[in-house]
Structure formats: C-alpha cells, structure tokens
Motif scaffolding. Structure first.
Motif, PDB file in Angstrom:
ATOM      1  N   LYS A 101       0.916  -1.246   0.139  1.00  0.00           N
ATOM      2  CA  LYS A 101      -0.061   0.044  -0.157  1.00  0.00           C
ATOM      3  C   LYS A 101       0.869   1.286   0.131  1.00  0.00           C
ATOM      4  O   LYS A 101       0.598   2.484  -0.689  1.00  0.00           O
ATOM      5  N   SER A 102       1.779   1.307   0.912  1.00  0.00           N
ATOM      6  CA  SER A 102       2.766   2.353   0.608  1.00  0.00           C
ATOM      7  C   SER A 102       3.566   2.547  -0.475  1.00  0.00           C
ATOM      8  O   SER A 102       3.768   3.756  -0.916  1.00  0.00           O
ATOM      9  N   TYR A 103       3.959   1.441  -1.006  1.00  0.00           N
ATOM     10  CA  TYR A 103       4.447   1.562  -2.506  1.00  0.00           C
ATOM     11  C   TYR A 103       3.358   2.205  -3.467  1.00  0.00           C
ATOM     12  O   TYR A 103       4.140   3.234  -4.036  1.00  0.00           O
ATOM     13  N   VAL A 104       2.201   1.638  -3.432  1.00  0.00           N
ATOM     14  CA  VAL A 104       1.615   1.962  -4.657  1.00  0.00           C
ATOM     15  C   VAL A 104       1.369   3.672  -4.323  1.00  0.00           C
ATOM     16  O   VAL A 104       1.065   4.548  -5.229  1.00  0.00           O
ATOM     17  N   ARG A 105       0.899   3.993  -3.120  1.00  0.00           N
ATOM     18  CA  ARG A 105       0.829   5.398  -2.679  1.00  0.00           C
ATOM     19  C   ARG A 105       1.718   6.464  -2.975  1.00  0.00           C
ATOM     20  O   ARG A 105       1.539   7.299  -3.674  1.00  0.00           O
ATOM     21  N   ARG A 106       2.851   5.959  -2.827  1.00  0.00           N
ATOM     22  CA  ARG A 106       4.132   6.790  -3.126  1.00  0.00           C
ATOM     23  C   ARG A 106       4.161   6.691  -4.728  1.00  0.00           C
ATOM     24  O   ARG A 106       4.597   7.768  -5.320  1.00  0.00           O
ATOM     25  N   LYS A 107       4.012   5.800  -5.469  1.00  0.00           N
ATOM     26  CA  LYS A 107       4.003   5.687  -6.811  1.00  0.00           C
ATOM     27  C   LYS A 107       2.915   6.741  -7.690  1.00  0.00           C
ATOM     28  O   LYS A 107       3.076   7.444  -8.378  1.00  0.00           O
ATOM     29  N   ALA A 108       1.724   6.665  -6.793  1.00  0.00           N
ATOM     30  CA  ALA A 108       0.580   7.580  -7.158  1.00  0.00           C
ATOM     31  C   ALA A 108       1.054   8.962  -6.944  1.00  0.00           C
ATOM     32  O   ALA A 108       0.842   9.910  -7.751  1.00  0.00           O
ATOM     33  N   GLU A 109       1.636   9.212  -6.110  1.00  0.00           N
ATOM     34  CA  GLU A 109       1.890  10.692  -5.655  1.00  0.00           C
ATOM     35  C   GLU A 109       3.113  11.097  -6.210  1.00  0.00           C
ATOM     36  O   GLU A 109       3.185  12.565  -6.554  1.00  0.00           O
ATOM     37  N   ARG A 110       4.155  10.468  -6.626  1.00  0.00           N
ATOM     38  CA  ARG A 110       5.293  10.956  -7.263  1.00  0.00           C
ATOM     39  C   ARG A 110       5.445  10.726  -8.633  1.00  0.00           C
ATOM     40  O   ARG A 110       6.191  11.793  -9.418  1.00  0.00           O
ATOM     41  N   TYR A 111       4.611   9.877  -8.936  1.00  0.00           N
ATOM     42  CA  TYR A 111       4.909   9.628 -10.891  1.00  0.00           C
ATOM     43  C   TYR A 111       3.489   9.971 -11.350  1.00  0.00           C
ATOM     44  O   TYR A 111       3.612  10.982 -12.170  1.00  0.00           O
ATOM     45  N   TYR A 112       2.303   9.530 -11.083  1.00  0.00           N
ATOM     46  CA  TYR A 112       1.215   9.678 -11.657  1.00  0.00           C
ATOM     47  C   TYR A 112       0.565  11.429 -11.471  1.00  0.00           C
ATOM     48  O   TYR A 112      -0.249  11.806 -12.192  1.00  0.00           O
TER      49      TYR A 112
END
Length: 174
Positions: A78-89
C-alpha cells in the motif's frame, strides 16, 4: 430517493482513488507478487544454506516468512502504490484545483452537473459502490465518481443512502 451532494474533492481523496486504480491495474500485478514472495524466498533460502541446524532457528525463519506474507507485504504494498501515485502519476495529471460537482440522486436517475455541463446517468448503468478509506467509488457506464464520507452526517445517514441507492439499482434491473 432525493438527495443532492455538492462535492469538491481534495488531494487526499483523489490520491486514494488513484492508488486504488493502480492496485487494480494488471501491470502492477507482477510487482505485487514479487513483493509478496521475495522476503520469504530470501529467508527460506538463507535457512537452507546456513549451516545452523537448530529447530528454533527454522521455526523463527518460517514465522518471519508467515508474518511477512500476512502483515508486512500488504502494508509495504500500500505504501509503495501510494508513493508511486503521488510521485509519478500525480505530476503527470497536472491537477491545479478541483472543480465543484453536484450530484442529484432522484428516483429515476443521477444528474451530474460540473463546469456548466449536465448529464444524466440511469441507475442501471451503475455498479456496486466500492468503499475506500475516505470515500465511495461509484462506477457507471461513462466512468466513475467519488462520494467522500464527509458528505454524510453520520454512519447511519451513509447506510441509509446506500440502502436507497441499492434499492434504485435493483429497481432499474441491475
């Protein structure tokens, strides 16, 4: 049912939705399986290769692998996906502000008014609502919209809305 909601999403609500969409996407499935299996694989390989032959050692390694699968992997995922959404998308979406959207749930349909445009969606086009931590996702034939929990007075009001919503969907033949 006759309810009207005026919604202006905030960044957290939209990031939660974006994270959910990423978790459901097919291209993230490989990453999830890797995260789930990598730590237990390393632990078990180390256990087999190390010359340490005590039963307590084996039990501890297997317990750590099980704890990782049951609790650790989900939290890290969950933390990984959240960071990916926040920093990349999020930067790619280039959202500067959220527009107010008005949803009117009537007996026959849901009317949506946003940025001067109006549209109507039949209850038969809706799917079952998806609960997130901060909001519901209401998918329909043309897309989706979010209803944050903060729009409801309390939990009883939210449950009453969901009962009415499901009743309308059922009456529409879903």
């Amino acid at each position: 049912m006759n309810r009207t909601f005026c919604v202006t999403l905030n960044r957290e609500e939209y990031l939660e939705y974006l994270s959910y969409q990423l978790m459901q996407s097919g291209h993230m499935r490989g990453s999830r399986w890797f995260l789930l299996t990598s730590v237990p694989a390393v632990l078990i390989t180390g256990m087999l290769l190390l010359p340490y032959k005590k039963m307590l050692f084996f039990t501890c390694v297997l317990a750590l692998a099980a704890l990782w699968i049951l609790y650790g992997a989900g939290a890290v995922w969950k933390s990984y996906v959240r960071r990916k959404a926040e920093r990349y998308y999020w930067p790619k979406l280039n959202i500067r502000e959220f527009q107010e959207v008005r949803y009117r749930f009537s007996e026959e349909e849901v009317e949506v008014k946003e940025a001067g445009k109006r549209s109507s969606i039949s209850y038969s086009d809706f799917q079952v609502p998806v609960p997130l931590k901060e909001s519901f996702i209401l998918y329909h034939g043309k897309g989706a919209f979010l209803l944050p929990y903060r729009l409801f007075e309390d939990e009883a009001d939210m449950k009453e809305f969901l009962r009415e919503y499901e009743k309308r969907r059922g009456a529409a033949g879903v």
